[in-house]
Scaffold this active site. Structure first.
Site, mmCIF file in Angstrom:
data_model
loop_
_atom_site.group_PDB
_atom_site.id
_atom_site.type_symbol
_atom_site.label_atom_id
_atom_site.label_comp_id
_atom_site.label_asym_id
_atom_site.label_seq_id
_atom_site.Cartn_x
_atom_site.Cartn_y
_atom_site.Cartn_z
ATOM 1 N N HIS A 13 0.856 -1.196 0.000
ATOM 2 C CA HIS A 13 0.000 0.000 0.000
ATOM 3 C C HIS A 13 0.887 1.239 0.000
ATOM 4 O O HIS A 13 1.298 1.728 1.055
ATOM 5 C CB HIS A 13 -0.909 -0.020 1.232
ATOM 6 C CG HIS A 13 -1.981 1.033 1.222
ATOM 7 N ND1 HIS A 13 -3.315 0.742 1.077
ATOM 8 C CD2 HIS A 13 -1.914 2.381 1.339
ATOM 9 C CE1 HIS A 13 -4.026 1.859 1.123
ATOM 10 N NE2 HIS A 13 -3.195 2.879 1.279
ATOM 11 N N HIS A 15 1.305 4.966 -2.328
ATOM 12 C CA HIS A 15 0.898 5.862 -3.413
ATOM 13 C C HIS A 15 2.154 6.467 -4.040
ATOM 14 O O HIS A 15 2.959 7.082 -3.335
ATOM 15 C CB HIS A 15 -0.007 6.966 -2.876
ATOM 16 C CG HIS A 15 -1.295 6.454 -2.321
ATOM 17 N ND1 HIS A 15 -2.442 6.361 -3.080
ATOM 18 C CD2 HIS A 15 -1.622 5.994 -1.091
ATOM 19 C CE1 HIS A 15 -3.421 5.866 -2.342
ATOM 20 N NE2 HIS A 15 -2.953 5.634 -1.116
ATOM 21 N N HIS A 193 -9.615 1.097 -0.789
ATOM 22 C CA HIS A 193 -9.499 1.853 0.453
ATOM 23 C C HIS A 193 -10.860 1.843 1.149
ATOM 24 O O HIS A 193 -11.862 2.245 0.556
ATOM 25 C CB HIS A 193 -9.122 3.305 0.171
ATOM 26 C CG HIS A 193 -7.681 3.523 -0.194
ATOM 27 N ND1 HIS A 193 -7.086 2.899 -1.253
ATOM 28 C CD2 HIS A 193 -6.727 4.320 0.381
ATOM 29 C CE1 HIS A 193 -5.817 3.301 -1.334
ATOM 30 N NE2 HIS A 193 -5.576 4.152 -0.354
ATOM 31 N N GLU A 196 -11.060 3.635 6.797
ATOM 32 C CA GLU A 196 -10.086 4.585 7.330
ATOM 33 C C GLU A 196 -10.855 5.741 7.973
ATOM 34 O O GLU A 196 -10.695 6.028 9.160
ATOM 35 C CB GLU A 196 -9.160 5.082 6.225
ATOM 36 C CG GLU A 196 -8.103 6.075 6.698
ATOM 37 C CD GLU A 196 -7.301 6.681 5.538
ATOM 38 O OE1 GLU A 196 -6.235 7.251 5.823
ATOM 39 O OE2 GLU A 196 -7.749 6.596 4.377
ATOM 40 N N ASP A 274 1.858 4.000 3.082
ATOM 41 C CA ASP A 274 0.842 4.867 2.506
ATOM 42 C C ASP A 274 1.463 6.013 1.695
ATOM 43 O O ASP A 274 1.620 5.908 0.497
ATOM 44 C CB ASP A 274 -0.061 5.406 3.625
ATOM 45 C CG ASP A 274 -1.438 5.837 3.149
ATOM 46 O OD1 ASP A 274 -1.776 5.595 1.984
ATOM 47 O OD2 ASP A 274 -2.196 6.410 3.959
ATOM 48 N N ASP A 275 1.796 7.113 2.359
ATOM 49 C CA ASP A 275 2.431 8.286 1.739
ATOM 50 C C ASP A 275 3.579 8.711 2.664
ATOM 51 O O ASP A 275 3.466 9.693 3.411
ATOM 52 C CB ASP A 275 1.422 9.438 1.601
ATOM 53 C CG ASP A 275 0.163 9.006 0.848
ATOM 54 O OD1 ASP A 275 0.195 8.986 -0.385
ATOM 55 O OD2 ASP A 275 -0.838 8.683 1.517
#
Length: 331
Positions: A13, A15, A193, A196, A274-275
């Site tokens: 996961h 981005h 997604h 969350e 994630d980021d």
């Protein structure tokens, strides 16, 4: 002293644009003389106040990424960072929205540049990358259909999956079923997604309405223990991003994050960033913080890495190759 930072890791996961080092984006903006506004703190890190502001900053940070060559450079920069944390295999979300405006011809050019960079990174850094095409939820179902067409036309090889990201509070997942059906018919594996910012029902919608075999985040399922047990029984894999959840204030600390309880109840959890530059994290830091929070040892992390590899959307030959490296490293 533990060896967690050196352990081989699998990430599902991530981005691509969200993993862009701030210095890379600043430099690119300067090269192109593009003003991307006040999206950086004084220390050079990305600046945002909450998740919805984060989405705006994310899109602003994408502004300098104007062509395939920029994405070639971005991919190399991101994979070098991941490899430094011990990541052997990574899957990254790719949005045709940011790669040619969902035009199929342009998307092919961007994809060619990204795959070229991935090939170079595999040779130079020992990391393997695959792509998951992802429409942006708050851009709406119609644009998602265009994204799905891009995904279906380039499915196979590097492009292995289809998902959805963006603002979870925008619309309903079932509104995107046409796009997911198209991707599935093209042979792409499905993730989404969910759970969350919305609660357990959103996780159910991802599983039941979209047929997702993996859930991005999924942590709000903890609010319904029957759902947690169902996730475990069905073998649905959660792409958990603890550092992201803590940075965005969903949970106040790693210790209060539900990944520990979910793991103990038999849920197939994986660890992801994630980021990462937005949330001041790396895969090595995620491992260290989870070790401190739950006293997980190397055996637990090795089990989670194997779970992630089993859940990866790549072909069997790639899996076998990565597994050999994992097994050699973990004895």
């Amino acid at each position: 002293m533990n060896n967690l930072s050196k352990m081989p890791k699998i990430e599902l996961h991530l981005h691509l644009e969200g993993a862009a080092p701030p210095a890379f984006i600043r430099g690119l903006a300067k090269e192109k003389n593009i003003d991307i506004g006040g999206i950086f703190n004084e220390d050079g890190s990305y600046r945002f106040t909450n998740f919805w502001n984060f989405l705006k900053v994310y899109e602003a940070a994408c502004e300098p990424l104007k062509g395939p060559q920029d994405f070639y450079r971005l991919t190399l920069a991101v994979l070098e960072e991941s490899a430094a944390s011990g990541v052997l295999y990574s899957e990254t979300f790719l949005s045709p929205d940011f790669c040619g405006g969902r035009d199929l011809g342009a998307w092919r050019e961007y994809l060619h540049a990204i795959t070229e960079a991935a090939t170079k990174a595999e040779k130079d850094f020992g990391i393997t990358l695959r792509g998951i095409v992802t429409p942006i939820r708050h851009f709406g179902p119609e644009k998602a259909r265009e994204t799905a067409r891009c995904a279906a036309e380039t499915a196979g090889g590097f492009i292995t999956g289809f998902g959805i990201g963006g603002d979870e509070k925008s619309g309903e997942l079932k509104d995107f079923l046409w796009s997911f059906d198209m991707a599935r018919e093209a042979g792409l594996r499905i993730t989404a997604h969910a759970g969350e910012w919305k609660g357990p029902d959103e996780v159910r919608a991802a599983m039941n309405d979209l047929g997702a075999e993996r859930i991005g985040h999924g942590v709000r399922a903890i609010e319904d223990m029957a759902l947690v047990d169902e996730i475990a029984e069905r073998g649905v894999v959660l792409e958990v991003c603890p550092g992201s959840n803590v940075a965005l204030g969903i949970y106040s600390s790693f210790r209060k994050h539900p990944i520990g309880e979910m793991y103990d109840r038999g849920v197939k959890v994986t660890i992801n960033t994630d980021d990462p530059p937005f949330f001041h994290t790396t895969m090595a830091r995620e491992y260290e913080m989870l070790h401190q929070a739950f006293d997980w040892d190397e055996a637990v992390f090795a089990t989670i890495a194997r779970t992630a590899l089993d859940a990866a959307f790549c072909d069997a030959d790639t899996k076998t190759r990565i597994l050999k490296t994992l097994e050699q490293a973990n004895g």
